[in-house]
Scaffold this motif. Structure first.
Motif, mmCIF file in Angstrom:
data_model
loop_
_atom_site.group_PDB
_atom_site.id
_atom_site.type_symbol
_atom_site.label_atom_id
_atom_site.label_comp_id
_atom_site.label_asym_id
_atom_site.label_seq_id
_atom_site.Cartn_x
_atom_site.Cartn_y
_atom_site.Cartn_z
ATOM 1 N N TYR A 95 0.803 -1.221 0.000
ATOM 2 C CA TYR A 95 0.000 0.000 0.000
ATOM 3 C C TYR A 95 0.837 1.273 0.000
ATOM 4 N N ILE A 96 2.111 1.153 0.345
ATOM 5 C CA ILE A 96 2.956 2.347 0.399
ATOM 6 C C ILE A 96 3.933 2.303 -0.768
ATOM 7 N N GLN A 97 3.852 3.322 -1.593
ATOM 8 C CA GLN A 97 4.672 3.322 -2.790
ATOM 9 C C GLN A 97 6.024 3.972 -2.542
ATOM 10 N N GLN A 98 6.018 5.091 -1.843
ATOM 11 C CA GLN A 98 7.250 5.778 -1.489
ATOM 12 C C GLN A 98 7.141 6.242 -0.056
ATOM 13 N N ALA A 99 8.282 6.355 0.591
ATOM 14 C CA ALA A 99 8.285 6.857 1.956
ATOM 15 C C ALA A 99 9.566 7.628 2.172
ATOM 16 N N MET A 100 9.465 8.731 2.889
ATOM 17 C CA MET A 100 10.679 9.430 3.270
ATOM 18 C C MET A 100 10.612 9.748 4.752
ATOM 19 N N VAL A 101 11.658 9.295 5.475
ATOM 20 C CA VAL A 101 11.713 9.513 6.920
ATOM 21 C C VAL A 101 12.459 10.821 7.173
ATOM 22 N N VAL A 102 11.907 11.673 8.021
ATOM 23 C CA VAL A 102 12.567 12.929 8.373
ATOM 24 C C VAL A 102 12.783 12.943 9.885
ATOM 25 N N GLY A 103 13.611 13.881 10.346
ATOM 26 C CA GLY A 103 13.837 13.987 11.790
ATOM 27 C C GLY A 103 15.254 14.398 12.147
ATOM 28 N N ASP A 104 16.026 14.847 11.154
ATOM 29 C CA ASP A 104 17.397 15.250 11.440
ATOM 30 C C ASP A 104 17.376 16.473 12.365
ATOM 31 N N ARG B 240 17.229 16.193 -0.386
ATOM 32 C CA ARG B 240 17.377 17.631 -0.159
ATOM 33 C C ARG B 240 16.249 18.410 -0.836
ATOM 34 N N HIS B 241 15.903 18.005 -2.052
ATOM 35 C CA HIS B 241 14.830 18.685 -2.772
ATOM 36 C C HIS B 241 13.507 18.527 -2.042
ATOM 37 N N ILE B 242 13.261 17.307 -1.555
ATOM 38 C CA ILE B 242 11.987 17.066 -0.883
ATOM 39 C C ILE B 242 11.906 17.895 0.393
ATOM 40 N N LEU B 243 13.020 17.908 1.141
ATOM 41 C CA LEU B 243 13.014 18.681 2.389
ATOM 42 C C LEU B 243 12.778 20.163 2.116
ATOM 43 N N ALA B 244 13.373 20.675 1.054
ATOM 44 C CA ALA B 244 13.202 22.097 0.740
ATOM 45 C C ALA B 244 11.769 22.364 0.307
ATOM 46 N N TYR C 177 9.013 20.697 0.988
ATOM 47 C CA TYR C 177 7.985 20.477 2.006
ATOM 48 C C TYR C 177 8.448 21.001 3.370
ATOM 49 N N ARG C 178 9.229 22.076 3.347
ATOM 50 C CA ARG C 178 9.772 22.612 4.597
ATOM 51 C C ARG C 178 8.652 22.976 5.565
ATOM 52 N N ASP C 179 7.611 23.647 5.047
ATOM 53 C CA ASP C 179 6.507 24.090 5.909
ATOM 54 C C ASP C 179 5.755 22.906 6.495
ATOM 55 N N TYR D 255 6.463 19.100 13.385
ATOM 56 C CA TYR D 255 7.182 19.254 14.652
ATOM 57 C C TYR D 255 6.614 20.367 15.517
ATOM 58 N N ALA D 256 5.690 21.188 14.949
ATOM 59 C CA ALA D 256 4.987 22.177 15.766
ATOM 60 C C ALA D 256 3.794 21.538 16.459
#
Lengths: 287, 678
Positions: B513-522, B608-612, B614-616, B622-623
């Motif tokens: 069911y999950i095609q792509q995933a990106m883990v964030v948290g740095d 890097r592109h994804i983080l930039a 979807y920065r908001d 995290y808010a």
């Protein structure tokens, strides 16, 4: 780079000079129940020449090819084909009349063609279809050929080698053993050209070889036609509706309308000929 | 699990094997070829399919061609240390010329044939190549188009002149003409070639090999004859089954280190036959005709073969599908028992014999793998499900680990110890250890001489003789290397926990069911994931439950779908150590796409592109927000511009973990090696 090195040598280009006639059509007329399909048409095809025939639908372009390869018998006029050259690479022999010759005998003399609507054996492989074009060159008897032994086997190997050269030339390796009916249209067109080449023609008649092809496939086909002319010096008559292709490829053009020749000359001149504009665009523009 | 989880600070080191590497007698490639031509003579070195027939080239002929190329290049003015760039589909001529160049003391540098003209020109110029070999018009056109930017290139040698009947460029030279020059030179001075070969030294640079770099300068790894040949010897020491009567099919790019490794290095060391397919399009068919004894390919090849078989079986009739499913089930059970090191019951062995004749052998036959003794997967690691599939068929599929900078291979699975989740154990005379940061380091006689004209990257990669791979990993109890991720992608959370996002992402993506995933948290207190649902499978799932939806964006935010995803994330969390667990996730309103710079063309995340981009969104996670609205401007192909305002739910899976003391956080998942199962 040190001085005195030999200049890079490149494979020889074998295109013969554009002088000797290989095919001549003289005062050709063809009527179907009173309708003139071809009306007093004359032209000459030279060695190494790519001659284009253009004209609106029903102008009689395909009928010309059908007369040349013997499908139609013209009521008047003559068709002449040069005798084979005395030695490979030499100038073609004198013109001989073939107007009354049966189609298969003309094929044996070196006239090959492709068709507007693909006419292949759909159930057979690409290899077998191209091999069928070698029929005029086969010598072994039916029995010997069926035995796959002795002269029959040697014959088959020799013929197969020629077919493989054509497969390489047309880049059909991938489809060698595929059934023709399963292949896309553009590939079938290539196979048809391959079968015509298998005859080792001295004159090749191409009836809309790029009709219905994608831009990429057209570019490929144009490359093959150019290579046939430039490297092998094969004289060809090309019927094509894509004006861009015709203008780019052909050495000389004949424009037809209602069975008559209305213009003849270099592509750029024919394109702007008032009669041609009139035939394609109607009276108002040409005035 | 006694010493599985290395704590940061501790350095795990494998003891170097006692015996020193034995000195090779013919210690350069040209000397090996001379040796082999004498040893094998009229045995077949290469087989190339041309005009529908396999044509053989003997070892003696290989040497003659290499000699003609060497002396031809010399006649053109090439000298020791010069570079010859080679670009084209795999043909014997590439090998003749590479060998010829090396006989002169020159360096061969393979380039990828699918490079754009600009990229190709940049590399040719950077490598300072004086001669470029182009296989055909396609490659020659690229070089000629960029000629103004290639002042150093003196000659462009072309093998296949098709379509080039009007080309009259003064730098162009036919390959046949080069060989003719060489043969003339050989007649004039019969000892010239042997004298050149005798001058070569094992530590001369033999090849430049391109590696992927993230810095602006290209990375051309300089590898010496000794690097390559010792690598081959050390690999053969652990894979001794390769024999001169074996067949190999060369169809992967000549520029790839894997191809240099096998078709060039091992070929000279062992003397098997290398087969070249007729055309790239016919390689699968030609592969089957040859049925090679071993193969080395990157993961995408195996993935492609797997999907080919799967799709064919979906089209098959009921009976065949049933027998196939049974056969694969038997194979999988056996493979799982073997991988776990447990005994295999006699009845399963019996079933396996039946399954082999009914299912496995016919499938392997279609793939051209009935004779295959070993299939190595190099480059990126292959998913465990693929491993299970191929091994269930009875194919001896093994993982290889290594870098171009160590001449290709440093680790390989040993027979009988193929654990899907590891990269295998170091080959002979090769040491592997971990740095304090968890970076995989290796040392062997094959470690490269440095990058050409790139001291900065060389300093980074090569410290005290240890090759710094840039890979983050660990060693498992048996000593096998486990690869987590690239060092640069490792996430360090606020409490100092080091997390390999790829491990978590692979576990998430393994579900249908999950095609792509990106883990964030740095640098954040906890981990979160941005998920892409798989439209086809989730859509089907929704239809089965009578859920209506209009679009991807709509489906992605359905509460039922979010519940489904939450269940999957919780399942994944249950298999992860607490510090690696996801505390929140978002189901993105659109799929990551290469056109939006979110994925590479090979479908790898561009973090890097994804983080930039979807920065908001990440800030909102995290808010502590529960919803996030974004404004997207969409430009349609007809030029219309529309504004979308998708709202995404941010789901909290579990309370953010209490900050654990950094020292207690192991670098590896506590549940042992990451081993996702379906």
């Amino acid at each position: 780079m040190p001085v005195g090195l030999p200049e890079p040598r490149q494979p020889a280009v074998t295109a013969a000079p554009l002088v000797e006639p290989v095919l001549a059509v003289e005062h050709l007329s063809l009527r179907f129940a009173g309708v003139a399909a071809i009306d007093d048409l004359s032209f000459v095809l030279h060695t190494g020449e790519l001659l284009g025939i253009i004209g609106p639908n029903g102008a009689g372009k395909t009928s010309v090819l059908n007369c040349i390869n013997g499908f139609y018998r013209p009521q008047t006029g003559r068709i002449l084909l040069a005798a084979p050259p005395a030695a490979p690479g030499a100038a073609p022999g004198p013109l001989e009349e073939i107007t009354r010759l049966a189609p298969h005998l003309r094929a044996r003399r070196g006239i090959a063609r492709t068709f507007q609507n693909i006419a292949l054996y759909p159930g057979m492989s690409v290899l077998a279809n191209i091999l069928s074009g070698r029929l005029a060159h086969m010598r072994a008897s039916l029995l010997a050929g069926g035995l796959h032994w002795g002269p029959g086997e040697r014959e088959l190997l020799a013929q197969r080698a020629r077919v493989e050269e054509i497969i390489d030339f047309l880049e059909l390796e991938e489809h060698r053993d595929h059934r023709v009916a399963d292949l896309p249209y553009g590939i079938q067109k290539k196979v048809e050209l391959g079968r015509a080449l298998a005859l080792e023609p001295r004159v090749l008649l191409l009836d809309e070889p790029m009709a219905g092809m994608s831009a990429d496939e057209k570019a490929d086909m144009a490359r093959y036609i150019l290579e046939l002319r430039e490297v092998r010096g094969l004289p060809m008559i090309l019927i094509e509706h894509d004006m861009g292709v015709v203008m780019d490829l052909c050495d000389r053009l004949i424009a037809m309308d209602y069975g008559r020749q209305i213009a003849e000359g270099l592509p750029a001149d024919v394109q702007h000929h008032p009669e041609v504009l009139r035939a394609y665009l109607g009276e108002a523009v040409a005035g | 699990m006694t010493r599985a989880a290395p704590t940061p600070g501790a350095v795990l080191e494998r003891p170097a094997p006692a015996a020193a590497p034995a000195a090779l007698v013919p210690d350069t490639f040209p000397r090996r070829l001379v040796h082999n031509a004498a040893r094998f003579g009229d045995r077949v070195a290469f087989r190339e399919k041309a005009f529908g027939i396999w044509r053989e080239i003997t070892w003696r002929e290989y040497l003659e061609h290499a000699r003609a190329c060497a002396l031809g290049l010399r006649a053109l003015g090439l000298r020791r240390g010069d570079v010859v760039a080679l670009v084209g589909d795999n043909r014997p001529e590439l090998y003749y010329l590479a060998m010829g160049a090396q006989a002169l003391g020159a360096i061969s540098c393979g380039m990828y044939q699918d490079s754009l003209a600009e990229q190709l020109a940049e590399l040719i110029d950077f490598a300072e190549a004086r001669v470029v070999f182009c296989e055909d018009q396609e490659q020659a056109d690229k070089v000629l188009a960029m000629e103004a930017r290639l002042p150093r290139v003196e000659r462009i040698i072309v093998e296949d002149w098709r379509g080039m009947w009007r080309y009259r460029h003064p730098k162009l030279l036919a390959f046949t003409e080069l060989e003719r020059l060489g043969r003339e030179a050989a007649r004039a001075d019969p000892a010239a070639f042997d004298a050149l070969v005798a001058e070569g030294r094992a530590d001369d640079v033999a090849i430049f090999c391109l590696t992927s770099g993230t810095t602006t300068l290209p990375k051309l790894a300089m590898l010496s004859h000794r690097n390559l040949l010792s690598q081959g010897e050390n690999f053969l020491a652990v894979e001794p089954h390769i024999s001169p009567s074996d067949e190999f099919v060369s169809y992967l790019p000549f520029a790839w280190i894997g191809e240099q490794m096998i078709s060039y290095t091992l070929h000279q060391l062992v003397g098997f036959t290398v087969n070249f397919p007729e055309e790239p399009h016919t390689s699968q068919r030609d592969f089957r005709e040859i049925a090679p004894h071993f193969t080395f390919a990157p993961a995408r090849i195996y993935e492609g073969l797997h999907s080919m078989v799967t799709v064919r079986m979906l089209d098959a009739g009921w009976l065949r599908r049933t027998i196939y499913a049974w056969g694969m089930g038997v194979g999988s059970r056996l493979v799982d028992l073997e991988a776990a090191g447990r005994p295999v019951p006699w009845w399963l062995r019996l079933l396996r014999v039946a399954a082999y004749w009914l299912v496995h052998r016919p499938v392997l036959d279609k793939l051209g793998m009935t004779r295959m003794r070993a299939a190595w997967n190099g480059g990126a690691s292959l998913g465990p499900d693929y491993f299970r599939f191929f091994r269930a068929l009875g194919l001896n599929l093994k993982q290889i680990y290594g870098q171009t900078e160590i001449a290709g291979i440093s680790c390989v699975h040993r027979d009988g110890q193929v654990r899907f989740w590891t990269m295998g154990a170091p080959i002979a005379h090769t040491e592997v250890r971990l740095s304090e940061e968890g970076e995989i380091l290796s040392r062997s006689p094959s470690v490269f001489l440095g990058y050409f004209k790139n001291p900065e990257d060389t300093r980074r990669a090569l410290r005290d003789g240890w090759l710094h791979s840039g890979d983050y990993g660990t060693l498992d109890p048996s000593g096998d290397v486990i690869l987590f991720d690239r060092m640069g992608d490792v996430i360090v959370t606020a409490d100092g926990t080091r997390v390999a996002p790829r491990v978590i992402e692979d576990m998430l993506k393994f579900t249908p069911y999950i095609q792509q995933a990106m883990v964030v948290g740095d640098g954040r207190p906890y981990l979160a994931a941005i998920l892409n649902i798989d439209l086809g499978n989730v859509g089907k799932w929704a239809e089965d439950r009578g859920l209506a939806y209009t679009s991807y964006a709509d489906l992605s935010q359905r509460p039922e779908v979010l519940d489904l995803l939450e269940g999957l994330v919780r399942e994944t969390n249950a298999r992860l150590q607490p510090e690696w667990r996801l505390a929140a996730f978002v189901s993105l309103y659109k799929e990551f796409h290469p056109d939006d710079d979110e994925l590479t063309r090979t479908r790898k995340l561009r973090r890097r592109h994804i983080l930039a981009r979807y920065r908001d969104l990440v800030e909102a996670i995290y808010a502590g927000a529960d919803l996030f609205q974004t404004v997207v401007t969409v430009r349609y192909e007809d030029g219309r511009v529309a504004e979308l305002r998708p709202v995404m739910a941010i789901r909290r899976v579990e309370p953010p973990p209490v900050a654990a003391p950094p020292a207690a956080s192991p670098a590896a998942p506590s549940a042992g090696p990451p081993r996702p199962s379906p």
